[in-house]
Scaffold this motif. Structure first.
Motif, short mmCIF file in Angstrom:
data_model
loop_
_atom_site.label_atom_id
_atom_site.label_comp_id
_atom_site.label_asym_id
_atom_site.label_seq_id
_atom_site.Cartn_x
_atom_site.Cartn_y
_atom_site.Cartn_z
N TRP A 1 2.78 6.04 -2.96
CA TRP A 1 3.86 6.87 -3.49
C TRP A 1 3.75 6.97 -5.01
O TRP A 1 3.89 8.05 -5.57
CB TRP A 1 5.22 6.33 -3.08
CG TRP A 1 5.63 6.69 -1.68
CD1 TRP A 1 5.25 7.78 -0.96
CD2 TRP A 1 6.51 5.95 -0.84
NE1 TRP A 1 5.83 7.77 0.28
CE2 TRP A 1 6.61 6.65 0.39
CE3 TRP A 1 7.21 4.76 -0.99
CZ2 TRP A 1 7.41 6.22 1.44
CZ3 TRP A 1 8.00 4.32 0.07
CH2 TRP A 1 8.09 5.04 1.26
N VAL A 2 3.50 5.85 -5.66
CA VAL A 2 3.37 5.87 -7.12
C VAL A 2 2.19 6.76 -7.52
O VAL A 2 2.31 7.58 -8.43
CB VAL A 2 3.23 4.43 -7.69
CG1 VAL A 2 2.84 4.45 -9.16
CG2 VAL A 2 4.52 3.65 -7.49
N ALA A 3 1.07 6.63 -6.86
CA ALA A 3 -0.11 7.45 -7.17
C ALA A 3 0.18 8.94 -6.95
O ALA A 3 -0.34 9.79 -7.68
CB ALA A 3 -1.31 7.01 -6.33
N THR A 4 1.00 9.26 -5.99
CA THR A 4 1.36 10.66 -5.73
C THR A 4 2.27 11.19 -6.82
O THR A 4 2.19 12.37 -7.18
CB THR A 4 2.04 10.77 -4.35
OG1 THR A 4 1.15 10.27 -3.35
CG2 THR A 4 2.40 12.21 -4.03
N LEU A 5 3.12 10.33 -7.38
CA LEU A 5 4.03 10.75 -8.44
C LEU A 5 3.36 10.81 -9.81
O LEU A 5 3.75 11.62 -10.66
CB LEU A 5 5.23 9.79 -8.51
CG LEU A 5 6.18 9.84 -7.31
CD1 LEU A 5 7.10 8.63 -7.31
CD2 LEU A 5 6.96 11.14 -7.29
N GLU A 6 2.34 9.99 -10.04
CA GLU A 6 1.73 9.88 -11.38
C GLU A 6 1.27 11.22 -11.98
O GLU A 6 1.49 11.44 -13.17
CB GLU A 6 0.59 8.87 -11.36
CG GLU A 6 1.08 7.45 -11.43
CD GLU A 6 -0.03 6.42 -11.42
OE1 GLU A 6 -1.18 6.74 -11.05
OE2 GLU A 6 0.27 5.26 -11.78
N PRO A 7 0.65 12.11 -11.22
CA PRO A 7 0.24 13.38 -11.85
C PRO A 7 1.39 14.25 -12.34
O PRO A 7 1.18 15.20 -13.08
CB PRO A 7 -0.53 14.10 -10.73
CG PRO A 7 -0.89 13.06 -9.75
CD PRO A 7 0.17 12.00 -9.85
N THR B 1 0.82 -1.20 0.00
CA THR B 1 0.00 0.00 0.00
C THR B 1 0.86 1.26 0.00
O THR B 1 0.55 2.22 -0.70
CB THR B 1 -0.96 -0.01 1.21
OG1 THR B 1 -1.82 -1.15 1.09
CG2 THR B 1 -1.79 1.25 1.27
N VAL B 2 1.93 1.25 0.76
CA VAL B 2 2.85 2.40 0.78
C VAL B 2 3.38 2.65 -0.62
O VAL B 2 3.35 3.79 -1.11
CB VAL B 2 4.01 2.18 1.78
CG1 VAL B 2 5.11 3.22 1.59
CG2 VAL B 2 3.49 2.21 3.20
#
Length: 180
Positions: free
Chosen positions: A123-129, A118-119
């Motif tokens: 982090w990936v979801a935060t970087l994607e935009p 989940t961590v």
């Protein structure tokens, strides 16, 4: 003057320390109570089982990741630069929670394994935009893992990655992210 940690936090701190220093087998309820300076009854008041301790550690990790994700998203230097430059072992509360959870995950603990997955996803979801390709966000996350591993295990040696090399990596990744 800073207030001493609550008994609940002291127990979690002790559990975390034992996991990091001695591993999961050593992190018994008795050892955790002793390390925290509380009676076993005091520990059981806050955490009725070892599984409840694990859940408390994972909740701590989640809260620390909440703060980290917010810092990444709001970083003045940009999300990519902030994420990569902070992907080093510093002994911070987040580092300690990750290492303690990783010790549990290495032993096959499913709650810890799920928490670490989940961590990474957060982090990936935060970087994607901030990138043009979701695979690049994953690659940045994995580069961060490598930087962390290098700093955690490499120490201050002649071949350790320094600030100039991290700056060069940040520059390269930002150029890749800017390509459309």
């Amino acid at each position: 003057m800073a207030r001493p940690p609550s008994a609940r936090e002291a127990v979690l701190d002790a559990f975390e320390r034992i996991l990091i220093d001695d591993g999961e087998r050593a992190a018994t309820l008795e050892a955790t109570a002793r390390e925290a300076g509380v009676s076993k009854g005091g520990l059981l008041y806050h955490f009725g089982t070892k599984e409840a301790l694990v859940d408390g550690l994972v909740a701590r990790l989640d809260a620390l990741v909440d703060d980290d994700v917010a810092a990444i998203a709001d970083a003045p230097e940009g999300a990519i630069a902030h994420y990569l430059r902070t992907s080093v072992a510093t002994g911070s509360p987040l580092d300690r929670a990750i290492v303690a959870t990783a010790r549990l995950a290495q032993g096959g603990h499913p709650t810890a394994q799920a928490a670490l997955r989940t961590v990474r996803l957060r982090w990936v979801a935060t970087l994607e935009p901030h990138v043009t390709d979701p695979t690049l966000a994953l690659a940045i996350s994995l580069i961060g893992d490598g930087l962390y591993f290098n700093s955690a295990l490499g120490g201050e040696t002649d071949d350790s990655i320094g600030r100039d090399e991290v700056d060069a990596i940040v520059s390269l990744v930002e150029r890749l992210a800017a390509r459309r």
